[in-house]
Design an enzyme around this catalytic site. Structure first.
Site, short mmCIF file in Angstrom:
data_model
loop_
_atom_site.label_atom_id
_atom_site.label_comp_id
_atom_site.label_asym_id
_atom_site.label_seq_id
_atom_site.Cartn_x
_atom_site.Cartn_y
_atom_site.Cartn_z
N ASN A 174 -128.87 73.19 12.14
CA ASN A 174 -127.69 72.60 12.80
C ASN A 174 -127.78 71.10 12.69
O ASN A 174 -128.85 70.50 12.84
CB ASN A 174 -127.62 72.99 14.27
CG ASN A 174 -126.42 72.33 14.95
OD1 ASN A 174 -125.28 72.68 14.69
ND2 ASN A 174 -126.68 71.35 15.81
N TYR A 178 -125.25 63.53 18.62
CA TYR A 178 -125.49 63.49 20.06
C TYR A 178 -126.10 62.13 20.38
O TYR A 178 -127.16 61.77 19.87
CB TYR A 178 -126.45 64.60 20.48
CG TYR A 178 -126.16 65.94 19.84
CD1 TYR A 178 -125.04 66.67 20.21
CD2 TYR A 178 -127.00 66.45 18.85
CE1 TYR A 178 -124.76 67.90 19.62
CE2 TYR A 178 -126.74 67.67 18.25
CZ TYR A 178 -125.61 68.40 18.64
OH TYR A 178 -125.35 69.61 18.04
N ARG A 179 -125.43 61.38 21.23
CA ARG A 179 -125.92 60.03 21.54
C ARG A 179 -127.36 60.07 22.04
O ARG A 179 -127.81 61.08 22.61
CB ARG A 179 -125.01 59.39 22.59
CG ARG A 179 -125.24 59.95 23.98
CD ARG A 179 -124.22 59.46 24.97
NE ARG A 179 -124.60 59.78 26.33
CZ ARG A 179 -123.75 60.18 27.26
NH1 ARG A 179 -122.47 60.32 26.99
NH2 ARG A 179 -124.18 60.42 28.48
N TRP A 192 -127.66 66.70 24.59
CA TRP A 192 -127.13 67.98 24.14
C TRP A 192 -126.20 68.54 25.21
O TRP A 192 -126.65 69.08 26.22
CB TRP A 192 -128.26 68.96 23.88
CG TRP A 192 -128.95 68.75 22.56
CD1 TRP A 192 -128.37 68.41 21.38
CD2 TRP A 192 -130.35 68.90 22.29
NE1 TRP A 192 -129.30 68.33 20.38
CE2 TRP A 192 -130.53 68.63 20.90
CE3 TRP A 192 -131.46 69.23 23.05
CZ2 TRP A 192 -131.78 68.69 20.28
CZ3 TRP A 192 -132.70 69.28 22.44
CH2 TRP A 192 -132.85 69.02 21.06
N GLU A 238 -123.86 72.26 8.18
CA GLU A 238 -123.01 71.08 7.99
C GLU A 238 -123.29 70.38 6.67
O GLU A 238 -122.41 69.68 6.14
CB GLU A 238 -123.20 70.11 9.15
CG GLU A 238 -122.58 70.55 10.47
CD GLU A 238 -123.41 71.54 11.25
OE1 GLU A 238 -122.96 72.00 12.32
OE2 GLU A 238 -124.53 71.89 10.78
N ASP A 287 -117.86 56.09 27.24
CA ASP A 287 -117.58 57.16 26.30
C ASP A 287 -116.20 57.04 25.66
O ASP A 287 -115.40 56.16 26.01
CB ASP A 287 -117.70 58.52 27.00
CG ASP A 287 -118.52 59.51 26.18
OD1 ASP A 287 -118.26 59.63 24.97
OD2 ASP A 287 -119.43 60.15 26.75
#
Length: 615
Positions: A174, A178-179, A192, A238, A287
């Site tokens: 995967n 994710y920051r 996550w 991906e 964000d």
């Protein structure tokens, strides 16, 4: 049009050749100053230019930002003349019908074999991403020019990390984005979300107690960076999508201290592990919603190695109130994934996610309507499909041309809706970043059927004639009830359901319900149209701001009141007086002192004609 960049450096060279890159040679701080540069540029017409900061205080490495932030640059990044062209290549694969004869089967074999060339390719060292290797005590994340984007952020955050994990049971890769909050020289947070595939892998390991290896690439070729953001089904690699976009395989190499493979041409790679019972407070973080996402406990990533190219570029982004760079990445997803959505619901013609809805708050869908309540079937289907399940509001129309003009779309919706019969209220899962619902992760949803009536459906109920009041008359009527109704603006007044925008002054005692009741109990007001309440500091003339506030601040189950043939929508900030116990996040802003400093550095850089000064 170049389809394939071997690495980020090649993409930077392309941007420069195309006049899409500005080099900033003036020293700039990674704390807030780069954010201010990027925010101004991303909100300039067309998304401005990409920025390469060559002297970043406290680091030896340059920072690239806003590289995807325009229609031209997102197409350059993905090797397409337009995003629908790229989607068309996906249609070609999806439309491969089962061959009807042996001859057709034989003709399909070469095409099927050609698809395998998109699969990632393993190379053996030395790889460019491992030209410089630091392990053990030599690891020091402070060497990286990691941005502190907004004043209340919990610390510096890696904002474009391409995070690699592998399933414990199936070994499937995967790749997500994710920051990562930097805690100290060798640990970061690992954000996550509960709904994400990285979290799924984490939970697999957590059940067994085994330590989980993780690798993070920073500064990859643009197709790899985009693929990490794409909402692919669980178990789909991906890196195959990246190869499909690039029309060439992604070269991968095994890590130095982990068994996970990473892009061989990446600028930086962080290797390490996550301990499964170790959580640490992460956030707040400014964000893409335009608000701070609140602090919470997340896993900790321990870095065992940092590797990088000899002259790397640190790739970053800043998210906040749209439009910003991530809007163009989301637009790419909107276009590329339309063919996949249509394989599930073929009656969908097109769809659009307005930027003010920050990707998950509203989706407008155009369908080919065929039977009664077809629109409701589409709503149910979308709310049960992948990341569409997070959509808070769905609007269904049957004219795809409406998606091309926000004004025409809004006019059509307001002039079509029967508020008593065309609106569906429901509840379900919400994006973890939604702050409007009374509780996290789930809340109210709303569906609007703005399609034409077809045979078998009940006709819309005609609205009764009413006395139409102008803005001054409405404000006068409201202020007779409460002087804290401070302003009114009516828009789309010619439609069946005009929008009546109302500013109110709330406090710890005077809550939203008091203002809603004042409107609802007036004999003339509810029938005037759809009232939307805003806090008094909101500029009623800034329609993009108004949409953003309405999409973000409204929980449909709690904040929409239907009264007679009208409705009242509460788009104000909620608090304990409103029965909202959850902490309400603050809007993002940059202090004036930072804006002043950036003004000076813009002058020193000689780019005042490209980057407006603002106070």
């Amino acid at each position: 049009m170049k389809n394939c960049y071997d690495n980020l450096g090649e993409f930077v060279s392309c941007l420069e050749q195309e006049g899409e890159l500005i080099r900033i040679t003036t020293p700039v701080s990674p704390r807030l100053e780069i954010t201010e540069f990027a925010d101004r540029m991303s909100k300039s017409p067309g998304g401005g230019k990409a920025l390469l900061f060559e002297q970043v205080e406290g680091s030896l490495f340059p920072v690239l930002i806003n590289a995807f932030g325009s229609m031209k640059r997102i197409n350059l990044a993905l090797g397409s003349r337009n995003l629908d062209e790229l989607a068309g290549r996906i249609v070609e694969i999806l439309d491969q019908a089962p061959p009807e004869s042996l001859a057709k089967k034989l003709r399909l074999i070469p095409k099927a074999l050609s698809w395998t060339r998109f699969f990632p390719k393993t190379v053996h060292g030395p790889a460019p991403c491992q030209e410089v290797i630091m392990t053990g005590n030599d690891v020091d994340l402070s060497m990286l020019p990691v941005l502190t984007c907004w004043p209340k952020d919990g610390g510096p955050f890696v904002t474009l990390p391409v995070v690699f994990t592998e399933g414990l049971h199936d070994g499937r890769r995967n790749v997500g984005m994710y920051r990562m909050q930097i805690y100290d020289r060798n640990t970061t947070g690992m954000h996550w979300h509960i709904h994400k595939d990285g979290s799924h892998h984490y939970n697999e390991y957590k059940k067994t107690g085994k330590r989980m290896e993780v690798a993070v690439a920073i500064g990859t070729d643009p197709a790899v960076t985009y693929a990490a953001t794409a909402p692919l089904p669980r178990g789909v690699d991906e890196m195959i999508l990246a190869g499909f976009i690039r029309q060439a395989p992604v070269k991968m190499v095994k890590g130095i201290t982990v068994d996970i493979k990473v892009p061989a041409e990446a600028e930086f790679v962080l290797e390490g592990y996550v301990e499964l019972n170790e959580l640490r407070r992460e956030g707040p973080f400014g964000d893409h919603t335009g608000y701070y996402s609140l602090e919470d406990d997340y896993p900790v990533f321990h870095v065992t190695a940092v590797t990088h190219r000899k002259n790397p570029i640190y790739s970053a982004t800043v998210v906040g109130r749209p439009p910003m760079e991530d809007c163009y990445l989301a637009l790419a997803t909107e276009r590329i994934f339309l063919p996949m959505l249509r394989t599930v619901m073929k009656e969908i013609i097109d769809y659009h996610m307005p930027w003010e809805g920050v990707f998950h708050n509203i989706v407008v869908v155009a369908i080919e309507k065929e039977y009664p309540l077809h629109a409701r079937k589409i709503m149910s289907g979308l709310w049960g499909t992948g990341q569409m399940s997070f959509a808070k509001a769905l609007v269904i129309v049957d004219d795809p041309n409406l998606l091309r003009s926000g004004h025409d779309l809004m006019h059509h919706i307001l002039d079509t809706l029967d508020l008593e019969n065309d609106i569906i209220l429901s509840s379900g899962v919400l994006d973890v970043l939604d702050h409007s619902a009374p509780q996290p992760l789930f809340g109210g949803k709303i569906g609007l059927d703005a399609t034409r009536r077809c045979p078998g459906e009940l006709p819309r109920v005609p609205k009764k004639p009413r006395e139409r009041l102008d803005e001054n008359a409405i404000l006068d009527a409201l202020q007779q009830k409460d002087p804290d109704f401070v302003a009114v603006e009516k828009i789309f007044g010619e439609t069946l359901n005009p929008l009546i925008l109302v500013s109110v002054v709330k406090d710890a005692i005077k809550n939203s319900a008091m203002f809603v009741d004042a409107i609802r109990k007036d004999a003339r007001l509810p029938a005037q149209g759809i009232f939307i309440l805003y806090d008094a500091h909101i500029d009623l003339a800034d329609h993009s701001l108004l949409l953003w506030k309405a999409f973000n601040n409204v929980d449909p189950a709690r904040d929409i009141t239907f009264s007679g043939s009208g409705a009242i929508i509460d788009a104000t900030k909620k608090g304990p007086a409103d029965g909202h116990i959850r902490k309400w996040p603050d809007d993002l802003f940059i202090p004036q002192t930072i804006k002043d400093t950036v003004d000076e550095k813009i002058h020193l850089s000689g780019i005042t004609d490209l980057l407006c000064l603002r106070k």
